[in-house]
Design a protein around this motif. Sequence first.
Motif, PDB file in Angstrom:
ATOM      1  N   ASP A 138       9.911  -2.417  -6.295  1.00 28.74           N
ATOM      2  CA  ASP A 138       9.227  -3.604  -5.766  1.00 28.74           C
ATOM      3  C   ASP A 138       7.799  -3.268  -5.355  1.00 28.74           C
ATOM      4  O   ASP A 138       6.862  -4.031  -5.600  1.00 28.74           O
ATOM      5  N   GLN A 139       7.639  -2.109  -4.719  1.00 23.40           N
ATOM      6  CA  GLN A 139       6.295  -1.693  -4.309  1.00 23.40           C
ATOM      7  C   GLN A 139       5.404  -1.474  -5.524  1.00 23.40           C
ATOM      8  O   GLN A 139       4.223  -1.832  -5.519  1.00 23.40           O
ATOM      9  N   GLN A 140       5.968  -0.891  -6.580  1.00 21.81           N
ATOM     10  CA  GLN A 140       5.181  -0.654  -7.789  1.00 21.81           C
ATOM     11  C   GLN A 140       4.770  -1.966  -8.436  1.00 21.81           C
ATOM     12  O   GLN A 140       3.641  -2.099  -8.932  1.00 21.81           O
ATOM     13  N   THR A 141       5.681  -2.944  -8.428  1.00 24.14           N
ATOM     14  CA  THR A 141       5.342  -4.250  -9.003  1.00 24.14           C
ATOM     15  C   THR A 141       4.187  -4.888  -8.246  1.00 24.14           C
ATOM     16  O   THR A 141       3.252  -5.434  -8.854  1.00 24.14           O
ATOM     17  N   THR A 142       4.247  -4.823  -6.912  1.00 23.17           N
ATOM     18  CA  THR A 142       3.162  -5.363  -6.095  1.00 23.17           C
ATOM     19  C   THR A 142       1.856  -4.631  -6.379  1.00 23.17           C
ATOM     20  O   THR A 142       0.793  -5.245  -6.516  1.00 23.17           O
ATOM     21  N   ALA A 143       1.944  -3.299  -6.477  1.00 23.10           N
ATOM     22  CA  ALA A 143       0.743  -2.502  -6.738  1.00 23.10           C
ATOM     23  C   ALA A 143       0.166  -2.804  -8.112  1.00 23.10           C
ATOM     24  O   ALA A 143      -1.057  -2.871  -8.284  1.00 23.10           O
ATOM     25  N   ARG A 196      -4.131  -5.115 -11.353  1.00 19.89           N
ATOM     26  CA  ARG A 196      -4.602  -5.965 -12.449  1.00 19.89           C
ATOM     27  C   ARG A 196      -5.650  -6.965 -11.961  1.00 19.89           C
ATOM     28  O   ARG A 196      -6.640  -7.229 -12.642  1.00 19.89           O
ATOM     29  N   LYS A 197      -5.420  -7.516 -10.772  1.00 17.19           N
ATOM     30  CA  LYS A 197      -6.395  -8.453 -10.214  1.00 17.19           C
ATOM     31  C   LYS A 197      -7.729  -7.751  -9.947  1.00 17.19           C
ATOM     32  O   LYS A 197      -8.797  -8.320 -10.185  1.00 17.19           O
ATOM     33  N   ALA A 198      -7.655  -6.515  -9.453  1.00 22.28           N
ATOM     34  CA  ALA A 198      -8.881  -5.760  -9.175  1.00 22.28           C
ATOM     35  C   ALA A 198      -9.656  -5.487 -10.456  1.00 22.28           C
ATOM     36  O   ALA A 198     -10.887  -5.585 -10.489  1.00 22.28           O
ATOM     37  N   VAL A 199      -8.943  -5.138 -11.535  1.00 18.31           N
ATOM     38  CA  VAL A 199      -9.603  -4.897 -12.817  1.00 18.31           C
ATOM     39  C   VAL A 199     -10.253  -6.175 -13.320  1.00 18.31           C
ATOM     40  O   VAL A 199     -11.409  -6.173 -13.776  1.00 18.31           O
ATOM     41  N   SER A 200      -9.537  -7.299 -13.248  1.00 18.65           N
ATOM     42  CA  SER A 200     -10.093  -8.575 -13.702  1.00 18.65           C
ATOM     43  C   SER A 200     -11.342  -8.943 -12.909  1.00 18.65           C
ATOM     44  O   SER A 200     -12.331  -9.434 -13.475  1.00 18.65           O
ATOM     45  N   ALA A 229      -4.618   0.883 -11.734  1.00 14.99           N
ATOM     46  CA  ALA A 229      -4.328   0.117 -12.950  1.00 14.99           C
ATOM     47  C   ALA A 229      -4.304   1.044 -14.161  1.00 14.99           C
ATOM     48  O   ALA A 229      -3.475   0.888 -15.067  1.00 14.99           O
ATOM     49  N   GLY A 230      -5.223   1.992 -14.194  1.00  9.35           N
ATOM     50  CA  GLY A 230      -5.220   2.972 -15.275  1.00  9.35           C
ATOM     51  C   GLY A 230      -3.938   3.780 -15.304  1.00  9.35           C
ATOM     52  O   GLY A 230      -3.365   4.029 -16.372  1.00  9.35           O
ATOM     53  N   PHE A 231      -3.464   4.168 -14.125  1.00  9.75           N
ATOM     54  CA  PHE A 231      -2.209   4.921 -14.041  1.00  9.75           C
ATOM     55  C   PHE A 231      -1.043   4.093 -14.565  1.00  9.75           C
ATOM     56  O   PHE A 231      -0.232   4.565 -15.373  1.00  9.75           O
ATOM     57  N   PHE A 232      -0.946   2.834 -14.154  1.00 11.58           N
ATOM     58  CA  PHE A 232       0.171   1.998 -14.570  1.00 11.58           C
ATOM     59  C   PHE A 232       0.085   1.606 -16.045  1.00 11.58           C
ATOM     60  O   PHE A 232       1.080   1.161 -16.622  1.00 11.58           O
ATOM     61  N   SER A 233      -1.071   1.756 -16.655  1.00 10.80           N
ATOM     62  CA  SER A 233      -1.190   1.454 -18.083  1.00 10.80           C
ATOM     63  C   SER A 233      -0.665   2.578 -18.964  1.00 10.80           C
ATOM     64  O   SER A 233      -0.489   2.391 -20.168  1.00 10.80           O
TER      65      SER A 233
END
Length: 326
Positions: A40-45, A50-54, A86-90
């Motif tokens: 759940d924490q990862q989903t929130t992060a 993604r919002k920060a990148v946008s 975001a880079g890490f999660f990609s």
Amino acid sequence: MMNDPEKSDSPIVAGKPLNEAARVVEEGVERRGGTKENADQQTTARTQSRKAVSHAQARIRDAVNRNPTEPLTALLHHVTIDVLRAGFFSLKKAAAPGIDGLLWEDYAGDLETNLGNLHERVHTGAYRALASRRRYILKADGRLRPLGIAALEDKIVQAAVVAVLTPIYEAEFLGFSYGFRPRRGQHDALDALAFELGKRRINWVLDADIRSFFDTISHDWLIRFPEHRIRDSRIVRLIGKWLTAGVLEEGRWIETEEGTPQGAVISPFLGNVYLHYVYDLWVRRWRQRQAAGQMIVIRYADDTIVGFEHSQDAERFLSDLSTRLA
């Protein structure tokens, strides 16, 4: 020159008393609860990142629109912890590790501390790129293709830099370039090719790719081309670090004087930047000034299909292209 384009459901704890087995099962249940909480924490992060990148990309896009021909001088500050996250999660969770030996799950265990430390090193100049771990895969023609597996933190920073630079180059890249771009893919390239072949009088087709493109691409040009649009020397230095980090093969470090590793996050992006200046702008000018008849162009990474109405145009283009790439 060719006439057609190709291309048991219950847990068992053996050898333990019943109460010990029960304790082990209880611990397993607790861990599953912790795993769910972490997910759940990862989903929130992920959502926050993604919002920060946008947001960062929108700001850069606005700057490009205000001054479409002026180089951008302040870009590294957009590489925030959120953009690094975001880079890490990609990244692919199951990807093979680089020479650091770090797996995705290892880094995720203390993600915020790790990202904070990485962010500080990137912005103070203390970040150092590690050599890529070289491995080979068999190609369809029987030859071996070298892959460069970057260290995990290098992948993260590369993904963040690509996210920051993408709005700049999406405003530059031409419409017939399809490889490794947002909302574009192989099927879009094929659709465009089919449409153009049906619309124009095309009788001759050149189907070509650049041999060993990623292995032999010029470092000098890969630094000079981005400087047309990027005047933040810290970003240019990062690109230079990745290009010259070298490779580790069978325990031996090998200096890289040319090429960008296939498999590195940054390589497809750098390849597009290079070919934008070396091929795309050149072929657009050739079509405007040299072609006697109709002509179509489709490029996907280092593969290109060019169609011609007249054989003389096709022959002359192939000769000029060879000279240009040399």
